[in-house]
Enzyme design. Sequence first.
Site, mmCIF file in Angstrom:
data_model
loop_
_atom_site.group_PDB
_atom_site.id
_atom_site.type_symbol
_atom_site.label_atom_id
_atom_site.label_comp_id
_atom_site.label_asym_id
_atom_site.label_seq_id
_atom_site.Cartn_x
_atom_site.Cartn_y
_atom_site.Cartn_z
ATOM 1 N N GLU A 55 -5.806 -9.083 3.601
ATOM 2 C CA GLU A 55 -5.279 -8.428 4.188
ATOM 3 C C GLU A 55 -5.483 -9.738 6.029
ATOM 4 O O GLU A 55 -6.703 -9.848 6.035
ATOM 5 C CB GLU A 55 -5.903 -7.104 5.070
ATOM 6 C CG GLU A 55 -5.446 -6.148 3.861
ATOM 7 C CD GLU A 55 -6.106 -4.519 4.088
ATOM 8 O OE1 GLU A 55 -6.408 -4.501 5.580
ATOM 9 O OE2 GLU A 55 -7.092 -3.960 3.411
ATOM 10 N N GLU B 58 0.737 -1.077 0.181
ATOM 11 C CA GLU B 58 -0.114 0.617 0.224
ATOM 12 C C GLU B 58 0.479 1.532 0.035
ATOM 13 O O GLU B 58 2.330 1.784 0.477
ATOM 14 C CB GLU B 58 -1.183 0.122 1.270
ATOM 15 C CG GLU B 58 -1.771 1.114 1.219
ATOM 16 C CD GLU B 58 -2.974 0.526 2.661
ATOM 17 O OE1 GLU B 58 -2.840 -0.224 3.115
ATOM 18 O OE2 GLU B 58 -3.895 1.655 2.702
ATOM 19 N N ASN C 240 -12.425 -1.306 -0.732
ATOM 20 C CA ASN C 240 -12.472 -1.747 0.352
ATOM 21 C C ASN C 240 -12.324 -1.569 1.102
ATOM 22 O O ASN C 240 -12.171 -0.390 1.345
ATOM 23 C CB ASN C 240 -10.804 -1.352 -0.233
ATOM 24 C CG ASN C 240 -9.085 -1.520 1.254
ATOM 25 O OD1 ASN C 240 -8.973 -3.160 1.569
ATOM 26 N ND2 ASN C 240 -9.136 -0.803 2.093
ATOM 27 N N GLU C 241 -12.654 -2.231 2.301
ATOM 28 C CA GLU C 241 -13.148 -1.907 3.659
ATOM 29 C C GLU C 241 -14.464 -1.338 2.889
ATOM 30 O O GLU C 241 -14.317 -0.155 3.841
ATOM 31 C CB GLU C 241 -12.340 -1.008 4.348
ATOM 32 C CG GLU C 241 -10.998 -2.349 4.626
ATOM 33 C CD GLU C 241 -10.752 -1.741 6.146
ATOM 34 O OE1 GLU C 241 -10.722 -1.157 6.787
ATOM 35 O OE2 GLU C 241 -9.958 -3.586 6.471
ATOM 36 N N TYR D 105 -7.073 -9.352 11.367
ATOM 37 C CA TYR D 105 -6.053 -8.861 11.782
ATOM 38 C C TYR D 105 -5.410 -9.313 13.830
ATOM 39 O O TYR D 105 -6.350 -9.611 14.181
ATOM 40 C CB TYR D 105 -5.684 -7.296 11.996
ATOM 41 C CG TYR D 105 -5.082 -6.554 10.588
ATOM 42 C CD1 TYR D 105 -4.139 -6.337 10.520
ATOM 43 C CD2 TYR D 105 -6.403 -5.701 10.309
ATOM 44 C CE1 TYR D 105 -3.451 -6.411 8.764
ATOM 45 C CE2 TYR D 105 -6.054 -5.237 8.750
ATOM 46 C CZ TYR D 105 -4.647 -5.701 8.313
ATOM 47 O OH TYR D 105 -4.546 -4.889 7.142
ATOM 48 N N GLN E 41 2.053 -5.813 6.211
ATOM 49 C CA GLN E 41 2.081 -6.014 4.406
ATOM 50 C C GLN E 41 3.441 -6.399 3.204
ATOM 51 O O GLN E 41 4.563 -6.264 4.874
ATOM 52 C CB GLN E 41 1.948 -4.430 4.073
ATOM 53 C CG GLN E 41 0.323 -3.827 3.997
ATOM 54 C CD GLN E 41 -0.087 -2.443 3.836
ATOM 55 O OE1 GLN E 41 0.642 -1.618 3.189
ATOM 56 N NE2 GLN E 41 -0.713 -1.820 4.203
HETATM 57 O O1 AHR Z 1 -2.909 -2.585 6.283
HETATM 58 C C1 AHR Z 1 -3.344 -1.675 6.911
HETATM 59 C C2 AHR Z 1 -4.852 -0.833 7.036
HETATM 60 O O2 AHR Z 1 -5.704 -2.076 7.041
HETATM 61 C C3 AHR Z 1 -5.200 -0.906 5.088
HETATM 62 O O3 AHR Z 1 -5.261 0.532 4.595
HETATM 63 C C4 AHR Z 1 -6.950 -1.212 5.765
HETATM 64 O O4 AHR Z 1 -7.536 -1.863 4.349
HETATM 65 C C5 AHR Z 1 -6.887 -2.088 7.002
HETATM 66 O O5 AHR Z 1 -8.052 -1.325 7.679
#
Ligand code: AHR
Length: 511
Positions: free
Chosen positions: A314, A45, A191-192, A258, A363
């Site tokens: 992600e 990103e 995205n999101e 996450y 990432q």
């Molecule tokens: O990976 C960092 C961020 O996490 C990304 O930009 C977003 O899609 C997510 O909230």
Amino acid sequence: MKKILLLTAMLAAAATLSAQVKVSVHETAQDQPVIPAELYGQFSEHLGKCIYEGIWVGPESDIPNVDGYRTDVLEALRALKVPVLRWPGGCFADEYHWMDGIGPRENRPKLVNNNWGGTVEDNSFGTHEFLNLCEMLGTQPYISANVGSGTVEELAKWVEYMTAEGGTMAELRASNGRKEPWKVKYLGVGNESWGCGGDMTPEYYSDVYKRYALYARNYNGNSLFKIACGASDYDYNWTKVLMKNARKKMKGLSLHYYTCKTWSGSKGSATQFTPEEYYNVLAKTCEIEEVLKNHFAIMDAYDPDKKIALVLDEWGTWFDVEPGTNPGWLFQQNTMRDAMVAALNLNIFQKHTDRLKMANIAQIVNVLQSMILTDGPRMVLTPTYHVFRMYNVHQRATYVPSDYKTHDIVSAEGRIMDDFSACASRDADGKFHVSLANPYLDKAVTVELAFDSLKPSSVTGEILKADRIDAYNDFGKDPAVAPAAFKGAKASGKTVKLTLPAASVVVLEIR
Ligand code: AHR
């Protein structure tokens, strides 16, 4: 009170378990799936030092580079065999206007990165720079398109610009130095979109998705694999509504998951943690299997033939930024704990490829659970990098089912995880690979692999472990975490026996 008693009983059980495991490896099982290489996908990103400095330094830089891409990072990524790379975000994607990133670099407008620290960038890394990078690495591009603040026309023209052989967009591309279209398979439409990508409800986004996806056309034999924005973590309703309303127009549906220090989202330090926090993090990361299964079950109800892929685009650890660094840049160190997180997740993913077809760790460089960290001209490979490199033997190999009995490890928050993890595959040359992880901080695990009929004639391997679980690779120092040859596995009859040291990851090659 009942919960405390249960927890005490479980802790007692964990304390007395014998650290031995027998893994039955069913190499004779027929019709097993091929492990998609895309499970080893990456994400890049425009965030902090991921693109700028991490990958792209520009052709004029003093940092050694090939046409602007830093040489050391390119070499490291080639060894990793990156199958697919997602770009340009993340949240950044929904404020990215691709036309600002083409043409002579000196003419490109500057852009304030509103999501990530307000950094001003010069758009010098754009569509050509990204797609050429993918070609250099032999990587499939995964374009994440702007739905939140971009127009349908913008997306339609971007696809045409990248993939059409003729027409005004193709002419514009040629005038910018690229006559042949690129091959672009993966297209994420937003995205999101429930958050930074437009703050939409799933019902509203379903319609928006269909509208944007409709005008993203296939040109000249390029066939887009369109991925709808999916849920975060436990938001099962999002998956349900998208499957109900838009399944006929998508090839994939995404998910983000996450891992922080606690369930409540408190992130915690990347390098300073207690044993309790270590087990919390591992238990949280392993909960992904249950979360995946819950999303799969919803998808199964609408798509029993499993035509639609779940794309975990992600995932990874998200800790506090390194002290003194820009909070918006998400720069975190990476310890042996992260390596364990990677190993456990990859073993899980490989068991669910009937639905899970891609995963992109967040990432690739300098952001969150990175493969690589840079500091100006200096670069280190992280413990996570080593796991991805050691495990890449599973890419496109045939899954070999195995079964084994685990015991529970109970974290300080009362979360439960397995005390052992393994996954096996057979590659195109007939070699078997078994990846094994022992998460115990204080206990070795003795493993017996028992094959159905194979009598192994040779076993080699690699091990990743460190003197301390919080060890990490720092700039200008000898690596504290690096793989080494593993010589402790012995073949005998239909078995292979080995001892996994505490907190270690091993990948065996068995012939
Ligand atoms: O990976 C960092 C961020 O996490 C990304 O930009 C977003 O899609 C997510 O909230």
